[in-house]
Design an enzyme around this catalytic site. Sequence first.
Site, PDB file in Angstrom:
ATOM      1  N   SER A 149     -58.810 -44.431  10.295  1.00  0.00           N
ATOM      2  CA  SER A 149     -59.394 -44.568   8.960  1.00  0.00           C
ATOM      3  C   SER A 149     -60.709 -43.791   8.879  1.00  0.00           C
ATOM      4  O   SER A 149     -60.696 -42.576   9.032  1.00  0.00           O
ATOM      5  CB  SER A 149     -59.544 -46.062   8.646  1.00  0.00           C
ATOM      6  OG  SER A 149     -59.747 -46.246   7.288  1.00  0.00           O
ATOM      7  N   ASP A 225     -49.713 -49.234   3.774  1.00  0.00           N
ATOM      8  CA  ASP A 225     -51.166 -49.276   3.965  1.00  0.00           C
ATOM      9  C   ASP A 225     -51.827 -49.496   2.605  1.00  0.00           C
ATOM     10  O   ASP A 225     -51.607 -48.709   1.671  1.00  0.00           O
ATOM     11  CB  ASP A 225     -51.578 -47.932   4.573  1.00  0.00           C
ATOM     12  CG  ASP A 225     -53.037 -47.860   4.958  1.00  0.00           C
ATOM     13  OD1 ASP A 225     -53.877 -48.395   4.218  1.00  0.00           O
ATOM     14  OD2 ASP A 225     -53.327 -47.237   6.001  1.00  0.00           O
ATOM     15  N   HIS A 258     -52.462 -51.046   7.390  1.00  0.00           N
ATOM     16  CA  HIS A 258     -53.661 -50.358   7.902  1.00  0.00           C
ATOM     17  C   HIS A 258     -54.234 -51.036   9.146  1.00  0.00           C
ATOM     18  O   HIS A 258     -55.253 -50.611   9.659  1.00  0.00           O
ATOM     19  CB  HIS A 258     -54.720 -50.370   6.787  1.00  0.00           C
ATOM     20  CG  HIS A 258     -55.803 -49.345   6.944  1.00  0.00           C
ATOM     21  ND1 HIS A 258     -55.568 -47.987   6.920  1.00  0.00           N
ATOM     22  CD2 HIS A 258     -57.152 -49.474   7.122  1.00  0.00           C
ATOM     23  CE1 HIS A 258     -56.705 -47.330   7.063  1.00  0.00           C
ATOM     24  NE2 HIS A 258     -57.690 -48.212   7.195  1.00  0.00           N
TER      25      HIS A 258
HETATM   26  N1  LIG Z   1     -63.557 -55.939   4.912  1.00  0.00           N
HETATM   27  C1  LIG Z   1     -62.648 -55.069   4.256  1.00  0.00           C
HETATM   28  C2  LIG Z   1     -61.610 -54.513   5.181  1.00  0.00           C
HETATM   29  C3  LIG Z   1     -62.197 -53.643   6.236  1.00  0.00           C
HETATM   30  C4  LIG Z   1     -61.112 -52.945   7.015  1.00  0.00           C
HETATM   31  O1  LIG Z   1     -59.945 -53.037   6.719  1.00  0.00           O
HETATM   32  N2  LIG Z   1     -61.516 -52.204   8.032  1.00  0.00           N
HETATM   33  C5  LIG Z   1     -60.542 -51.457   8.779  1.00  0.00           C
HETATM   34  C6  LIG Z   1     -60.914 -50.019   8.772  1.00  0.00           C
HETATM   35  S1  LIG Z   1     -60.904 -49.436   7.097  1.00  0.00           S
HETATM   36  C7  LIG Z   1     -61.404 -47.809   7.188  1.00  0.00           C
HETATM   37  O2  LIG Z   1     -62.195 -47.343   7.878  1.00  0.00           O
HETATM   38  C8  LIG Z   1     -60.441 -52.000  10.181  1.00  0.00           C
HETATM   39  O3  LIG Z   1     -60.128 -51.318  11.107  1.00  0.00           O
HETATM   40  N3  LIG Z   1     -60.692 -53.292  10.316  1.00  0.00           N
HETATM   41  C9  LIG Z   1     -60.697 -53.981  11.595  1.00  0.00           C
HETATM   42  C10 LIG Z   1     -59.450 -54.745  11.869  1.00  0.00           C
HETATM   43  O4  LIG Z   1     -59.449 -55.458  12.878  1.00  0.00           O
HETATM   44  O5  LIG Z   1     -58.456 -54.618  11.145  1.00  0.00           O
HETATM   45  C11 LIG Z   1     -61.981 -55.767   3.099  1.00  0.00           C
HETATM   46  O6  LIG Z   1     -62.460 -56.820   2.775  1.00  0.00           O
HETATM   47  O7  LIG Z   1     -61.019 -55.211   2.542  1.00  0.00           O
END
Ligand SMILES: N[C@@H](CCC(=O)N[C@@H](CSC=O)C(=O)NCC(=O)O)C(=O)O
Length: 279
Positions: A149, A225, A258
Amino acid sequence: MTLSTRSEQRCFGGRMGFYTHRSEATGTDMAFAVYLPPQAARGPVPALYYLAGLTCTEETFAIKAGAQRVAAGHGLALVACDTSPRGANLPGEDDSWDFGTGAGFYLDATAEPWSRHYRMATYVNRELPALVEANFPVRPGRRGIFGHSMGGHGALVSALRQPALWQSVSAFAPITNPVAVPWGEKAFSYYLGPDRARWAEWDASLLMAKRPYPGPILVDQGLSDQFLEIQLRPERLEEAAALSGQELTLRRHEDYDHSYWFIQSFVADHVAHHARLLL
Ligand SMILES: N[C@@H](CCC(=O)N[C@@H](CSC=O)C(=O)NCC(=O)O)C(=O)O
């Protein structure tokens, strides 16, 4: 540069460690993780650097991706850093999850006050490899980079800007064209200021359209995603690759989202891609 060891534990015959140090690039303390495969006990191994996405830390990949078993099989070290400086105490830094803390976008900010600390490109492309190569049994000059991402954007941009530094590159669900999507527009306007000509220097699709990376690039993307259409836009990378002749394998996967469940499912292919080019 002095390192502090936070923890070290045996893992798949190698060693998983977490470290902190004072960073010259960011002017803050920074944390990172290193996995050394068993082969590193016999001599230096190539290192594969991972850049995580928004809200993540140096721990996320180590805990959730399940890459250590595969890296041990190939004899590759894994290095994962944090996603931004922390504790810089800039106004607004902690107000949202897609900007500031946990959202450094792996660029060097040029606009005040962010330019004082948000220098993640220098951190990832200069300070961290020098630190790792001075303190761990890794082969200088044999480095790969991948990410997810925001970190996929960071990996692609790092490799496209400095191909001599990174001998292999891949990405999971990268933000491919940040100048044209809400996450990128928000972050770039703060970090780089209003001049969009400067933004282009940190956009994988715009960089790739001008000059291909001198090697194959692997990208995986889930079709369920939640960020696909608004933020990621993988078709922009394909268009750029067609323009410049970039060798790009972009795989689309039905039903994957995602999350790190998606990353876990394809991480072995990515580590193998890097092993083929680095070993
Ligand atoms: N807090 C956000 C969601 C944040 C999120 O999905 N982060 C992703 C990366 S997004 C792009 O860089 C991630 O890798 N999160 C860590 C995980 O463990 O999944 C929301 O509220 O939507």
